[in-house]
Design a protein around this motif. Sequence first.
Motif, PDB file in Angstrom:
ATOM      1  N   VAL A  87       0.835  -1.201   0.000  1.00  0.00           N
ATOM      2  CA  VAL A  87       0.000   0.000   0.000  1.00  0.00           C
ATOM      3  C   VAL A  87       0.871   1.254   0.000  1.00  0.00           C
ATOM      4  CG1 VAL A  87      -1.870  -1.160   1.233  1.00  0.00           C
ATOM      5  CG2 VAL A  87      -0.141   0.102   2.521  1.00  0.00           C
ATOM      6  N   LYS A  88       0.254   2.343  -0.386  1.00  0.00           N
ATOM      7  CA  LYS A  88       0.863   3.667  -0.244  1.00  0.00           C
ATOM      8  C   LYS A  88      -0.151   4.508   0.524  1.00  0.00           C
ATOM      9  CE  LYS A  88       2.826   7.570  -2.702  1.00  0.00           C
ATOM     10  NZ  LYS A  88       3.012   8.219  -3.998  1.00  0.00           N
ATOM     11  N   GLU A  89       0.237   4.943   1.719  1.00  0.00           N
ATOM     12  CA  GLU A  89      -0.678   5.706   2.561  1.00  0.00           C
ATOM     13  C   GLU A  89      -0.969   7.073   1.959  1.00  0.00           C
ATOM     14  OE1 GLU A  89       1.284   5.918   6.354  1.00  0.00           O
ATOM     15  OE2 GLU A  89       0.323   4.083   7.044  1.00  0.00           O
ATOM     16  N   ARG A  90      -2.177   7.551   2.225  1.00  0.00           N
ATOM     17  CA  ARG A  90      -2.513   8.928   1.858  1.00  0.00           C
ATOM     18  C   ARG A  90      -1.712   9.849   2.775  1.00  0.00           C
ATOM     19  NH1 ARG A  90      -6.900   9.723  -1.341  1.00  0.00           N
ATOM     20  NH2 ARG A  90      -8.368   8.008  -1.513  1.00  0.00           N
ATOM     21  N   PRO A  91      -1.180  10.943   2.224  1.00  0.00           N
ATOM     22  CA  PRO A  91      -0.483  11.895   3.094  1.00  0.00           C
ATOM     23  C   PRO A  91      -1.478  12.692   3.927  1.00  0.00           C
ATOM     24  CG  PRO A  91      -0.509  12.678   0.827  1.00  0.00           C
ATOM     25  CD  PRO A  91      -1.130  11.302   0.814  1.00  0.00           C
ATOM     26  N   ARG A  92      -0.993  13.320   4.955  1.00  0.00           N
ATOM     27  CA  ARG A  92      -1.810  14.203   5.799  1.00  0.00           C
ATOM     28  C   ARG A  92      -1.822  15.608   5.193  1.00  0.00           C
ATOM     29  NH1 ARG A  92      -4.560  11.718   9.595  1.00  0.00           N
ATOM     30  NH2 ARG A  92      -3.481  10.028  10.619  1.00  0.00           N
ATOM     31  N   VAL A  93      -2.889  16.344   5.467  1.00  0.00           N
ATOM     32  CA  VAL A  93      -2.963  17.756   5.085  1.00  0.00           C
ATOM     33  C   VAL A  93      -2.200  18.532   6.149  1.00  0.00           C
ATOM     34  CG1 VAL A  93      -4.484  19.727   4.702  1.00  0.00           C
ATOM     35  CG2 VAL A  93      -5.190  17.444   3.945  1.00  0.00           C
ATOM     36  N   LEU A  94      -1.153  19.232   5.726  1.00  0.00           N
ATOM     37  CA  LEU A  94      -0.336  20.002   6.670  1.00  0.00           C
ATOM     38  C   LEU A  94      -0.985  21.328   7.020  1.00  0.00           C
ATOM     39  CD1 LEU A  94       3.193  19.431   5.084  1.00  0.00           C
ATOM     40  CD2 LEU A  94       2.220  18.324   7.115  1.00  0.00           C
ATOM     41  N   SER A  95      -1.534  21.992   5.989  1.00  0.00           N
ATOM     42  CA  SER A  95      -2.147  23.301   6.221  1.00  0.00           C
ATOM     43  C   SER A  95      -3.176  23.570   5.136  1.00  0.00           C
ATOM     44  CB  SER A  95      -1.082  24.400   6.205  1.00  0.00           C
ATOM     45  OG  SER A  95      -0.476  24.473   4.929  1.00  0.00           O
ATOM     46  N   VAL A  96      -4.125  24.449   5.466  1.00  0.00           N
ATOM     47  CA  VAL A  96      -5.140  24.893   4.512  1.00  0.00           C
ATOM     48  C   VAL A  96      -5.173  26.414   4.589  1.00  0.00           C
ATOM     49  CG1 VAL A  96      -7.569  24.781   3.830  1.00  0.00           C
ATOM     50  CG2 VAL A  96      -6.490  22.787   4.887  1.00  0.00           C
ATOM     51  N   ARG A  97      -4.984  27.051   3.439  1.00  0.00           N
ATOM     52  CA  ARG A  97      -4.958  28.523   3.398  1.00  0.00           C
ATOM     53  C   ARG A  97      -6.020  29.033   2.433  1.00  0.00           C
ATOM     54  NH1 ARG A  97       0.577  29.293   1.369  1.00  0.00           N
ATOM     55  NH2 ARG A  97      -0.359  31.226   0.714  1.00  0.00           N
ATOM     56  N   PHE A  98      -6.429  30.309   2.641  1.00  0.00           N
ATOM     57  CA  PHE A  98      -7.490  30.924   1.842  1.00  0.00           C
ATOM     58  C   PHE A  98      -7.084  32.322   1.382  1.00  0.00           C
ATOM     59  CE2 PHE A  98      -9.327  28.049   4.958  1.00  0.00           C
ATOM     60  CZ  PHE A  98     -10.152  27.242   4.192  1.00  0.00           C
ATOM     61  N   PRO A  99      -6.034  32.492   0.581  1.00  0.00           N
ATOM     62  CA  PRO A  99      -5.679  33.842   0.135  1.00  0.00           C
ATOM     63  C   PRO A  99      -6.773  34.413  -0.772  1.00  0.00           C
ATOM     64  CG  PRO A  99      -4.342  32.205  -1.003  1.00  0.00           C
ATOM     65  CD  PRO A  99      -5.128  31.478   0.046  1.00  0.00           C
ATOM     66  N   GLY A 100      -6.992  35.711  -0.649  1.00  0.00           N
ATOM     67  CA  GLY A 100      -8.023  36.394  -1.423  1.00  0.00           C
ATOM     68  C   GLY A 100      -9.332  36.533  -0.672  1.00  0.00           C
ATOM     69  N   ARG A 101      -9.424  35.900   0.476  1.00  0.00           N
ATOM     70  CA  ARG A 101     -10.645  35.936   1.270  1.00  0.00           C
ATOM     71  C   ARG A 101     -10.672  37.234   2.072  1.00  0.00           C
ATOM     72  NH1 ARG A 101     -11.223  36.199   6.130  1.00  0.00           N
ATOM     73  NH2 ARG A 101      -9.088  35.615   6.613  1.00  0.00           N
ATOM     74  N   SER A 102     -11.772  37.980   1.943  1.00  0.00           N
ATOM     75  CA  SER A 102     -11.929  39.153   2.797  1.00  0.00           C
ATOM     76  C   SER A 102     -13.375  39.316   3.260  1.00  0.00           C
ATOM     77  CB  SER A 102     -11.448  40.427   2.097  1.00  0.00           C
ATOM     78  OG  SER A 102     -12.244  40.695   0.967  1.00  0.00           O
ATOM     79  N   GLU A 103     -14.334  38.938   2.434  1.00  0.00           N
ATOM     80  CA  GLU A 103     -15.738  39.169   2.765  1.00  0.00           C
ATOM     81  C   GLU A 103     -16.333  38.087   3.676  1.00  0.00           C
ATOM     82  OE1 GLU A 103     -17.285  41.995   2.134  1.00  0.00           O
ATOM     83  OE2 GLU A 103     -15.421  42.663   1.199  1.00  0.00           O
ATOM     84  N   LEU A 104     -15.822  36.874   3.615  1.00  0.00           N
ATOM     85  CA  LEU A 104     -16.286  35.812   4.499  1.00  0.00           C
ATOM     86  C   LEU A 104     -15.134  35.425   5.420  1.00  0.00           C
ATOM     87  CD1 LEU A 104     -18.248  33.464   2.039  1.00  0.00           C
ATOM     88  CD2 LEU A 104     -19.174  35.170   3.599  1.00  0.00           C
ATOM     89  N   SER A 105     -15.447  35.195   6.686  1.00  0.00           N
ATOM     90  CA  SER A 105     -14.390  34.816   7.630  1.00  0.00           C
ATOM     91  C   SER A 105     -13.945  33.376   7.357  1.00  0.00           C
ATOM     92  CB  SER A 105     -14.889  34.939   9.069  1.00  0.00           C
ATOM     93  OG  SER A 105     -15.818  33.911   9.343  1.00  0.00           O
ATOM     94  N   GLU A 106     -12.756  33.059   7.822  1.00  0.00           N
ATOM     95  CA  GLU A 106     -12.260  31.708   7.649  1.00  0.00           C
ATOM     96  C   GLU A 106     -13.164  30.698   8.354  1.00  0.00           C
ATOM     97  OE1 GLU A 106      -8.204  29.194   8.498  1.00  0.00           O
ATOM     98  OE2 GLU A 106      -8.003  31.281   7.828  1.00  0.00           O
ATOM     99  N   SER A 107     -13.678  31.058   9.528  1.00  0.00           N
ATOM    100  CA  SER A 107     -14.566  30.132  10.244  1.00  0.00           C
ATOM    101  C   SER A 107     -15.867  29.916   9.467  1.00  0.00           C
ATOM    102  CB  SER A 107     -14.843  30.607  11.663  1.00  0.00           C
ATOM    103  OG  SER A 107     -15.584  31.786  11.659  1.00  0.00           O
TER     104      SER A 107
END
Length: 188
Positions: A87-107
């Motif tokens: 098998v080859k394991e799926r990698p983990r997500v290290l980080s998630v970013r949202f550049p360009g976001r201003s009108e909606l909050s990250e939450s």
Amino acid sequence: AILGGASELWAQAGSGTQIIRRIQIEGLRRESESDILSRLPIRIGDPYDPVRVGEAAGDLYRMQRFEEVGDPRAVEFEDGVSITFVVKERPRVLSVRFPGRSELSESELVSSPPSLRTKAGALYNPHYVRQDAEIIEEKYRDEGYVFANVEADEVKTERGVQVTFRIDEGTRVRISEVRFQGNKSFGS
């Protein structure tokens, strides 16, 4: 002796039933082999059946913990058979970013229904990333940003995957006036 495949070993067994004497999984880095083996439908001591072994390989893939599951290898072992899954394991997500976001909050983007499935620490799934980009666009449309566009970028490293949702919010569209022409039933 390594045989060409599970069905070849079955053919060599003739009318005598081979017994599974060992099951192992190669390629594990984070996952526990005993945990994964406990979820398979085959056990040490079971009669060897290449169809059931093939189904077990499918079960491994459906666990969604692996991005690749190779064909199982069956080899003669002691007085029976050893089965090896690679098998080859799926990698983990290290980080998630949202550049360009201003009108909606990250939450709002991450947690408000429907919530995103791509999260730091979760297993990386490219299908979820595509779905999440569409979900983010829909959240913007619900707020009047009908021309919003979201592009997902994924950078794979040895440690995992960095996911970036590049957001072009566009201009908010508002309806300022509605006019009815030819209306005979309602007064204006």
